[in-house]
Design a protein around this motif. Structure first.
Motif, PDB file in Angstrom:
ATOM      1  N   THR A   4       5.458   0.118   6.708  1.00 23.00           N
ATOM      2  CA  THR A   4       4.021   0.654   6.385  1.00 23.00           C
ATOM      3  C   THR A   4       2.983  -0.432   6.756  1.00 23.00           C
ATOM      4  O   THR A   4       2.027  -0.201   7.420  1.00 23.00           O
ATOM      5  CB  THR A   4       3.921   1.331   5.068  1.00 23.00           C
ATOM      6  N   ASN A   7       2.761  -1.330  10.663  1.00 20.31           N
ATOM      7  CA  ASN A   7       1.991  -0.435  11.261  1.00 20.31           C
ATOM      8  C   ASN A   7       0.604  -0.540  11.017  1.00 20.31           C
ATOM      9  O   ASN A   7      -0.011  -0.265  11.919  1.00 20.31           O
ATOM     10  CB  ASN A   7       2.759   1.067  11.044  1.00 20.31           C
ATOM     11  N   GLU A  22      -5.802   2.973   3.230  1.00 23.66           N
ATOM     12  CA  GLU A  22      -5.093   2.293   4.077  1.00 23.66           C
ATOM     13  C   GLU A  22      -5.381   0.607   3.963  1.00 23.66           C
ATOM     14  O   GLU A  22      -4.353  -0.100   3.730  1.00 23.66           O
ATOM     15  CB  GLU A  22      -5.103   2.382   5.669  1.00 23.66           C
ATOM     16  N   THR A  25      -3.664  -0.234   0.636  1.00 23.75           N
ATOM     17  CA  THR A  25      -2.291  -0.379   0.898  1.00 23.75           C
ATOM     18  C   THR A  25      -1.997  -1.937   1.484  1.00 23.75           C
ATOM     19  O   THR A  25      -1.090  -2.485   0.970  1.00 23.75           O
ATOM     20  CB  THR A  25      -1.411   0.700   2.040  1.00 23.75           C
TER      21      THR A  25
END
Ligand code: 5AD
Ligand code: FES
Length: 350
Positions: A4, A7, A22, A25
């Motif tokens: 994750t 990417n 994002e 994250t």
């Protein structure tokens, strides 16, 4: 580093944008491998626009007198232990002479919000510097002023302005500042500076009290949207005479991780590796450059005042040895394969 995160970093490198979630994250799931991956992309990105060049700015700390009382700052008006000074026009012009001879082509006039530095005084100073050194760029970092004032200083020849927003979150701003200071006014100043035509620098502290990962994710979104010409970030460092004296300092690793993210968000941004990084870690400024930063701002202030412009504890380059900042930094940058250049250091336009 999990898939994750990998990417998302790849996506950031390609699209220069992520959602707040994002960003959160990649911040939450940060590990050494992700930091290396990110730094590697960030360095490739900066090399594309700036090669191995590092720009220098000569920082002249013109006054530590300040009408504000920011809770984290060592020169806040409430700090009665602070030994106040103000440089004269003569002092400042002398710093510029020294700076010019050392190869500086940008001078940053930074100071507290000191009423003595009226538009008249600053405009006269700008004109004198420009007259003597027409090829230099003048950067101001004098806090919040009116639009009219910013316009006058611009008309006198200042081209760049640094005003850190400190935090992109209004509630957080309130916790770091007294009630009379306002986040919306600071944001208004930034917008006006941009409208007038300045190259504008914003910025924030890393791990200031109450900052969360969510807030940092919002910082990244703000940079993405505001598209500053410069972005100054450095770890928060406690100052003994503030109520945050016992707070821990911000992390060098996290600051470097954020520098890499900012480089990928905004490939041509001018990104300083700050003195605060060098204060926490003797190799902090080198680490910042290796994470995607491309600017260093050594101190050009007269030696007698250097230890008085103390925003945080243990600031480096305040002793007599600091006359050699320029050569010290040149050596440091060469040791990691970079070169300090004699240049105004304008932002490359894509
Ligand atoms: N730690 C780190 N940075 C600080 N600054 C002010 N006080 C501190 C501190 N204690 C930063 C602010 C300000 C800039 C000039 O220095 O972000 O905008
Ligand atoms: Fe100031 Fe190294 S940069 S002594």
């Amino acid at each position: 580093m999990n898939d994750t995160v990998r990417n998302l970093i790849v996506k950031l490198n390609e699209e220069h944008s992520l959602t707040i979630e994002e960003y959160e994250t990649i911040l939450m799931q940060r590990d050494a491998e992700a930091a290396e991956f990110l730094a590697d992309l960030a360095v490739k990105c900066r090399k594309k626009y700036y090669g191995n060049k590092v720009f220098v700015r000569g920082l002249i700390e013109i006054s530590n007198i300040c009408k504000n009382n920011c809770l984290y700052c060592g020169i806040r008006r409430g700090n009665h232990a602070c030994d106040r000074y103000r440089l004269s026009e003569e002092d400042i012009l002398e710093c510029c002479d020294d700076g010019w001879n050392l190869g500086f082509r940008t001078f940053v006039l930074q100071g507290g919000e000191d009423a003595y530095f009226s538009d008249e005084v600053v405009c006269s100073l700008i004109r004198k510097i420009k007259e003597k050194y027409p090829e230099c760029a003048i950067t101001l970092s004098l806090g919040e002023r009116s639009r009219e004032s910013y316009q006058r200083l611009y008309n006198a020849g200042a081209e760049r302005y640094l005003l850190r927003h400190e935090t992109a979150d209004e509630q957080h701003y309130r916790k770091l500042h007294p009630a009379e200071m306002s986040w919306s006014n600071r944001m208004k100043c930034l917008r006006e500076l941009k409208e007038i035509g300045y190259q504008v620098g914003c910025g924030f502290m890393v791990e200031s009290p109450w900052q969360t990962t969510r807030e940092l994710a919002k910082e990244m979104k703000f940079i993405e949207e505001f598209q500053p010409d410069m972005c100054g970030i450095g770890p928060f460092i406690p100052h003994n005479a503030t109520e945050f004296a016992k707070e821990p300092a911000g992390s060098v690793e996290l600051t470097c991780y954020l520098l890499s993210i900012i480089r990928l968000i905004h490939p041509t941004v001018l990104l300083p590796s700050t003195t605060a990084l060098g204060t926490i870690d003797p190799l902090g400024r080198e680490k910042g450059i290796k994470s995607g930063a491309n600017v260093v701002m050594p101190n050009l202030s007269p030696v007698r005042v250097r230890n008085k412009y103390e925003l945080y504890d243990n600031k480096i380059c305040t002793g007599d040895e600091s006359a050699q900042c320029r050569s010290c930094l040149s050596r440091r940058m060469e040791s990691i394969g970079y070169e300090i250049v004699t240049d105004r250091g304008d932002r490359v336009r894509e």
